[in-house]
Design a protein around this motif. Structure first.
Motif, PDB file in Angstrom:
ATOM      1  N   LEU A   1      -9.237  10.041   0.163  1.00 37.02           N
ATOM      2  CA  LEU A   1      -9.585   8.717   0.664  1.00 37.02           C
ATOM      3  C   LEU A   1      -8.419   7.746   0.505  1.00 37.02           C
ATOM      4  CD1 LEU A   1     -13.255   8.398  -0.625  1.00 37.02           C
ATOM      5  CD2 LEU A   1     -12.486   8.889   1.700  1.00 37.02           C
ATOM      6  N   ALA A   2      -7.685   7.866  -0.597  1.00 36.09           N
ATOM      7  CA  ALA A   2      -6.499   7.022  -0.776  1.00 36.09           C
ATOM      8  C   ALA A   2      -5.452   7.332   0.295  1.00 36.09           C
ATOM      9  CB  ALA A   2      -5.911   7.232  -2.171  1.00 36.09           C
ATOM     10  N   ALA A   3      -5.283   8.614   0.609  1.00 37.09           N
ATOM     11  CA  ALA A   3      -4.337   9.006   1.649  1.00 37.09           C
ATOM     12  C   ALA A   3      -4.795   8.507   3.017  1.00 37.09           C
ATOM     13  CB  ALA A   3      -4.178  10.524   1.663  1.00 37.09           C
ATOM     14  N   LEU A   4      -6.101   8.568   3.273  1.00 38.95           N
ATOM     15  CA  LEU A   4      -6.628   8.069   4.542  1.00 38.95           C
ATOM     16  C   LEU A   4      -6.375   6.574   4.679  1.00 38.95           C
ATOM     17  CD1 LEU A   4      -8.221   8.690   7.129  1.00 38.95           C
ATOM     18  CD2 LEU A   4     -10.318   8.217   5.848  1.00 38.95           C
ATOM     19  N   TRP A   5      -6.504   5.838   3.583  1.00 37.25           N
ATOM     20  CA  TRP A   5      -6.231   4.398   3.620  1.00 37.25           C
ATOM     21  C   TRP A   5      -4.760   4.134   3.959  1.00 37.25           C
ATOM     22  CZ3 TRP A   5      -7.658  -0.190   4.524  1.00 37.25           C
ATOM     23  CH2 TRP A   5      -6.994  -1.304   4.003  1.00 37.25           C
ATOM     24  N   GLN A   6      -3.842   4.929   3.402  1.00 40.84           N
ATOM     25  CA  GLN A   6      -2.425   4.788   3.745  1.00 40.84           C
ATOM     26  C   GLN A   6      -2.196   5.031   5.228  1.00 40.84           C
ATOM     27  OE1 GLN A   6      -1.122   3.121   0.787  1.00 40.84           O
ATOM     28  NE2 GLN A   6       0.605   4.136   1.750  1.00 40.84           N
ATOM     29  N   THR A   7      -2.853   6.054   5.759  1.00 36.01           N
ATOM     30  CA  THR A   7      -2.701   6.359   7.182  1.00 36.01           C
ATOM     31  C   THR A   7      -3.286   5.243   8.042  1.00 36.01           C
ATOM     32  OG1 THR A   7      -2.811   8.732   6.710  1.00 36.01           O
ATOM     33  CG2 THR A   7      -3.247   8.056   8.978  1.00 36.01           C
ATOM     34  N   MET A   8      -4.399   4.674   7.629  1.00 33.98           N
ATOM     35  CA  MET A   8      -4.983   3.561   8.365  1.00 33.98           C
ATOM     36  C   MET A   8      -4.021   2.380   8.419  1.00 33.98           C
ATOM     37  SD  MET A   8      -8.901   3.695   6.892  1.00 33.98           S
ATOM     38  CE  MET A   8      -9.351   2.135   7.651  1.00 33.98           C
ATOM     39  N   LYS A   9      -3.359   2.076   7.311  1.00 33.23           N
ATOM     40  CA  LYS A   9      -2.401   0.966   7.308  1.00 33.23           C
ATOM     41  C   LYS A   9      -1.236   1.237   8.256  1.00 33.23           C
ATOM     42  CE  LYS A   9      -1.801   0.762   2.801  1.00 33.23           C
ATOM     43  NZ  LYS A   9      -1.312   0.277   1.479  1.00 33.23           N
ATOM     44  N   VAL A  10      -0.723   2.466   8.213  1.00 28.36           N
ATOM     45  CA  VAL A  10       0.378   2.816   9.120  1.00 28.36           C
ATOM     46  C   VAL A  10      -0.063   2.692  10.569  1.00 28.36           C
ATOM     47  CG1 VAL A  10       1.882   4.690   9.878  1.00 28.36           C
ATOM     48  CG2 VAL A  10       1.501   4.317   7.447  1.00 28.36           C
ATOM     49  N   ALA A  11      -1.251   3.191  10.885  1.00 25.33           N
ATOM     50  CA  ALA A  11      -1.736   3.167  12.270  1.00 25.33           C
ATOM     51  C   ALA A  11      -1.944   1.733  12.759  1.00 25.33           C
ATOM     52  CB  ALA A  11      -3.039   3.958  12.375  1.00 25.33           C
ATOM     53  N   MET A  12      -2.537   0.862  11.936  1.00 28.59           N
ATOM     54  CA  MET A  12      -2.817  -0.501  12.377  1.00 28.59           C
ATOM     55  C   MET A  12      -1.538  -1.332  12.505  1.00 28.59           C
ATOM     56  SD  MET A  12      -6.005  -0.627  13.051  1.00 28.59           S
ATOM     57  CE  MET A  12      -5.755   1.052  13.650  1.00 28.59           C
ATOM     58  N   ILE A  13      -0.606  -1.164  11.550  1.00 30.58           N
ATOM     59  CA  ILE A  13       0.670  -1.881  11.673  1.00 30.58           C
ATOM     60  C   ILE A  13       1.445  -1.369  12.876  1.00 30.58           C
ATOM     61  CG2 ILE A  13       2.890  -2.325  10.562  1.00 30.58           C
ATOM     62  CD1 ILE A  13       1.453  -2.160   7.872  1.00 30.58           C
ATOM     63  N   GLY A  14       1.453  -0.049  13.063  1.00 28.98           N
ATOM     64  CA  GLY A  14       2.128   0.514  14.227  1.00 28.98           C
ATOM     65  C   GLY A  14       1.515   0.041  15.528  1.00 28.98           C
TER      66      GLY A  14
END
Length: 294
Positions: free
Chosen positions: A92-105
């Protein structure tokens, strides 16, 4: 000169009618949003149900018990992972990191793509110069750029964002540019007769005409930004791990249950992001361009 005034009763009737219209508009908006959500969600849920059925069929009907570890059935995957905090907390922590990358991107892709399209729409010379670079960004394999991106951006969070932007920006460029060119010649002639400036033409004619295309590009770019974030996670391992990094780790270790759970979470994340922007598209654009717009 005669004047007309509303009596107290008439004014009350007008106010009551206005209030009734406003009250009836709210349920209509709610029904519109509900139809949009159901219209987008039901096909996705049906597809997921079919996928789960195929999963069970392959796991029990095709694979032998000795080889079933290659595709464990869904209930085993969920049972072995959801109840294990040692697996789920990092995931879940890794998914949150990916969500941040996707939204900023996605945000950067929207800003860059719309700005790129606006510049191209203002000058034929700018279009001839800039559009080939947009095509190159779309056609060059991202794996060919990952070594350079890693060297330039230190194989960490920023490198992942760059990958997400590169993958997601082209739909914003192409759809926004197409929309800016979609205003009719008659409308342009009207603005010319009224001696409109380039800014007035852009803000009051081109952008309103481009709204449906912009939202189409936004919907596509949202899904691609998720793909870009996961690809970036997979290849750039410095810093906090994203879900793509965990996919790589689980693959190397042949940890099949966590691997499939990570794939499920990744798929759900992509579907949710795409569906949210599809619903936003329908709710915002449908008011002007019709309920049947896809």
């Amino acid at each position: 000169m005669s004047t007309h005034t509303l009596s107290g009763d008439s004014a009350t009737e007008v106010a009551t009618a206005t209030g009734e219209d406003a009250a009836s508009a709210r349920p209509r908006l709610g029904r519109r949003l509900l139809r949009a959500v159901l219209g987008k969600s039901l096909p996705v849920l049906a597809a997921l149900a079919g996928l789960v059925g195929i999963w069970y069929a392959v796991s029990y009907g095709v694979l032998s018990p000795e080889r079933r570890f290659l595709l464990p059935p869904p209930h085993e995957v969920i049972g072995e992972t959801l109840t294990d905090s040692v697996i789920m907390n990092p995931m879940l922590a890794a998914l949150w990191q990916t969500m941040k990358v996707a939204m900023i991107g996605l945000l950067l892709a929207v800003v860059i793509g719309m700005g790129w399209a606006v510049v191209m729409s203002l000058s034929p010379v700018a279009e001839k110069v800039l559009y080939p670079y947009a095509v190159i960004l779309q056609t060059i394999p991202i794996l060919a750029l990952t070594p350079l991106i890693g060297i330039w951006f230190n194989y960490g969070f920023n490198a992942r964002i760059v990958v997400a932007v590169i993958i997601a920006v082209f739909p914003m460029i192409s759809n926004t540019y197409f929309g800016l060119q979609s205003a009719s010649e008659a409308a342009h002639d009207l603005f010319t007769l009224n001696r409109a400036s380039w800014w007035q033409r852009l803000a009051k004619l081109k952008f309103p005409a481009a709204v449906p295309s912009i939202f189409t590009g936004l919907r596509n770019a949202a899904g691609l930004s998720v793909i870009g974030a996961i690809v970036g996670d997979f290849y750039f391992q410095q810093g906090k791990a994203g879900i793509g990094g965990l996919l790589r780790t689980y693959t190397l270790r042949l940890s099949m249950d966590p691997l499939f759970m990570a794939i499920i979470l990744t798929a759900l994340f992509g579907v949710v992001v795409f569906s949210l922007f599809a619903v936003l598209d329908r709710a915002v654009v449908g008011r002007w361009y019709g309920e049947r717009r896809s």
